[in-house]
Design a protein around this motif. Structure first.
Motif, mmCIF file in Angstrom:
data_model
loop_
_atom_site.group_PDB
_atom_site.id
_atom_site.type_symbol
_atom_site.label_atom_id
_atom_site.label_comp_id
_atom_site.label_asym_id
_atom_site.label_seq_id
_atom_site.Cartn_x
_atom_site.Cartn_y
_atom_site.Cartn_z
ATOM 1 N N THR A 175 -5.380 -27.238 -10.076
ATOM 2 C CA THR A 175 -5.069 -26.080 -11.330
ATOM 3 C C THR A 175 -4.212 -25.136 -11.378
ATOM 4 O O THR A 175 -4.079 -25.328 -12.251
ATOM 5 N N GLY A 176 -3.075 -26.124 -10.443
ATOM 6 C CA GLY A 176 -1.638 -24.950 -10.718
ATOM 7 C C GLY A 176 -0.551 -26.618 -11.257
ATOM 8 O O GLY A 176 -1.282 -27.350 -11.394
ATOM 9 N N GLN A 177 0.590 -25.776 -12.484
ATOM 10 C CA GLN A 177 1.084 -26.543 -12.415
ATOM 11 C C GLN A 177 1.702 -27.861 -11.742
ATOM 12 O O GLN A 177 2.232 -26.693 -10.514
ATOM 13 N N ASN A 178 2.135 -28.666 -12.296
ATOM 14 C CA ASN A 178 2.527 -29.727 -11.620
ATOM 15 C C ASN A 178 3.498 -29.664 -11.605
ATOM 16 O O ASN A 178 3.604 -30.039 -13.241
ATOM 17 N N VAL A 179 4.676 -29.248 -11.597
ATOM 18 C CA VAL A 179 6.291 -29.048 -12.119
ATOM 19 C C VAL A 179 6.558 -30.491 -12.018
ATOM 20 O O VAL A 179 7.228 -30.657 -10.654
ATOM 21 N N PHE A 180 7.186 -30.974 -12.850
ATOM 22 C CA PHE A 180 8.195 -32.335 -12.447
ATOM 23 C C PHE A 180 9.832 -32.584 -13.275
ATOM 24 O O PHE A 180 9.357 -31.606 -14.854
ATOM 25 N N VAL A 181 10.679 -32.789 -12.572
ATOM 26 C CA VAL A 181 11.848 -32.591 -12.966
ATOM 27 C C VAL A 181 12.641 -34.643 -13.171
ATOM 28 O O VAL A 181 12.183 -35.018 -12.275
ATOM 29 N N MET A 182 13.111 -34.651 -14.233
ATOM 30 C CA MET A 182 12.901 -36.504 -14.883
ATOM 31 C C MET A 182 14.915 -35.793 -14.949
ATOM 32 O O MET A 182 14.864 -35.301 -16.306
ATOM 33 N N PRO A 183 16.039 -36.226 -14.315
ATOM 34 C CA PRO A 183 17.053 -36.224 -14.528
ATOM 35 C C PRO A 183 17.549 -37.366 -14.933
ATOM 36 O O PRO A 183 19.198 -37.616 -15.489
ATOM 37 N N SER A 184 17.181 -38.478 -15.749
ATOM 38 C CA SER A 184 16.895 -39.690 -16.371
ATOM 39 C C SER A 184 17.154 -39.414 -17.822
ATOM 40 O O SER A 184 16.870 -38.703 -18.667
ATOM 41 N N THR A 185 18.149 -40.232 -18.291
ATOM 42 C CA THR A 185 18.344 -40.853 -19.790
ATOM 43 C C THR A 185 18.703 -42.191 -19.925
ATOM 44 O O THR A 185 18.647 -42.663 -20.999
ATOM 45 N N ASP A 186 17.836 -42.655 -19.203
ATOM 46 C CA ASP A 186 17.282 -44.092 -18.989
ATOM 47 C C ASP A 186 16.576 -44.640 -20.080
ATOM 48 O O ASP A 186 15.493 -44.288 -19.390
ATOM 49 N N ARG A 187 16.426 -45.297 -21.014
ATOM 50 C CA ARG A 187 15.710 -45.601 -22.537
ATOM 51 C C ARG A 187 14.315 -46.334 -21.484
ATOM 52 O O ARG A 187 13.180 -46.142 -21.295
#
Length: 420
Positions: free
Chosen positions: A269-281
């Protein structure tokens, strides 16, 4: 996040050496801005000085009286004019560096011309830094540079580091105009870092997540490359500080896009926050597909690396489905009156479209020129300044002055739109 990086981009093929010198000669000079070195072009007979109508920085307190003497500005840019000599030639890399120098100079000069239209006066000294460490060292010992009131450049981080090491006790500000390199790289108390370093993007993302989303958990998806720590460490520190450690940060090194181990911790029900600090294709391709599968059953909000704005392989429709947000310090509102005025003046004078480097040169010339003209160049934290590409919110640290402002943007209708 557009900035000058250690790894220099190759030439696109759209500009040529002849064009470089024709444009350099064609650049207009104001009678009140007196260039004194050969890279500065001479005005054509009868050519009028361009004046761009711009909005001055907001005045929060009375300004001091204008300086008694005309301020001197030293501009150190990699024109690479030694390549013009017989037997030398520009390579794709050195010509690209010269393009950057010319574009930035044009924008900076146009800003000073605009300020002279408001009654200011400057002496502009332009030096060729050649993108060379030995030349940077020589410029640091040059009396004309040392006697200036403001030093802008060198542009590239390795040259700037050589410069500040050779001139460690500079009494005047030394502006890093285009690099987002961390101030810890240079360790100069008078350095001014205009392009917010990556750690400030991480802090900006942490502030937005804490204040506007308020999740109980944040999932950091890692590829395993150590350079991601440049984002992760300041992000975690900011989250802990802003939330008083009430928000839990969960780390997962993702292999082949597999995210199933996180499902027991996700909220339906609540927002699941994901952080992705990668730039690898490859990592982004497979991991974003994995997130897209989760999105069908769980609300997802994704925070991406600021460099994602320049990654053409990322699909806008997928990013929009994942409610993707990124931080940026380089977004231009082309409908704003100031932007329209600048574009019109630049096209009229130089007969070409301004690049991102020209826009940054204009903003920085206007900002620092205004401070110099009022005699308070070291009072950079007195007021914010809204430029064409970013806002300048400079804070004094033990490593010099740093612009801390980054904006939050999200993908909507296949484009990035400002959130705050």
């Amino acid at each position: 996040m557009i900035s000058v990086r250690n790894r220099r981009p190759l030439l696109s093929g759209s500009k040529y050496l002849v064009y470089f010198f024709i444009a350099l000669i064609a650049a207009a000079c104001s009678p009140k801005v007196r260039p004194v070195t050969e890279p500065v072009p001479t005005p054509k007979k009868g050519e009028k000085k361009p004046v761009v109508k711009v909005q001055p920085p907001k005045e929060a307190k009375p300004k001091p009286s204008k300086p008694a003497k005309t301020p001197d500005i030293a501009l150190l840019l990699p024109f690479g004019l030694d390549n013009v000599r017989a037997g030398n030639t520009y390579t794709p890399v050195t010509l690209r560096e010269a393009d950057i120098a010319l574009d930035y100079y044009r924008g900076f000069k146009l800003a000073l011309d605009s300020l002279t239209g408001r009654g200011y006066s400057f002496k502009l000294h332009v030096f060729d830094s050649r993108a060379d460490k030995s030349q940077a060292h020589s410029l640091a010992l040059n009396p004309a540079v040392r006697n200036s009131d403001l030093i802008v450049g060198p542009v590239f981080p390795e040259d700037l580091k050589t410069f500040v090491n050779a001139y460690p006790n500079s009494p005047q500000p030394v502006v890093s105009p285009l690099s987002a390199a961390s101030p810890s790289t240079f360790k100069s108390p008078e350095l001014v870092t205009v392009i917010p370093p990556l750690e400030y993007h991480a802090r900006g993302a942490a502030k937005y997540i804490t204040n506007d989303i308020g999740p109980k958990k944040i999932f950091v998806l890692k590829s395993g490359y150590s350079e991601e720590n440049d984002y992760i460490i300041p992000f975690k520190k900011a989250i802990d500080s802003l939330s008083n450690k009430r928000i839990q940060v969960v780390y997962l090194t993702v292999i082949h896009g597999q995210l199933g181990s996180l499902i027991p911790q996700l909220s339906a029900t609540g927002q699941n926050v994901f952080v992705m600090p990668s730039t690898d294709r490859h990592f982004l391709d497979v991991t974003l597909r994995g997130l897209d599968s989760l999105h069908n059953s769980y609300p997802v909000t994704l925070i991406g690396h600021p460099s994602w704005v320049n990654l053409s392989f990322l699909k806008p429709d997928l990013l929009e489905r994942l409610d993707t947000h990124i931080t940026s310090s380089d977004r231009i509102d082309y409908k704003a009156a100031n932007t329209i005025n600048f574009l019109a003046a630049y096209r009229r004078i130089y007969k070409v479209e301004p690049t991102a480097y020209a826009i940054k040169g204009f903003d920085e010339g206007l900002y620092f020129g205004s401070l110099l003209g009022e005699g308070d160049v070291k009072q950079m934290d007195a007021d914010d300044f809204k430029g064409l590409h970013n806002r300048f919110t400079l804070k004094k640290t033990n490593l010099g002055w740093v612009n801390t402002h980054v904006g939050i943007y999200k993908y909507s209708n296949f484009e990035l739109k400002k959130v705050e």
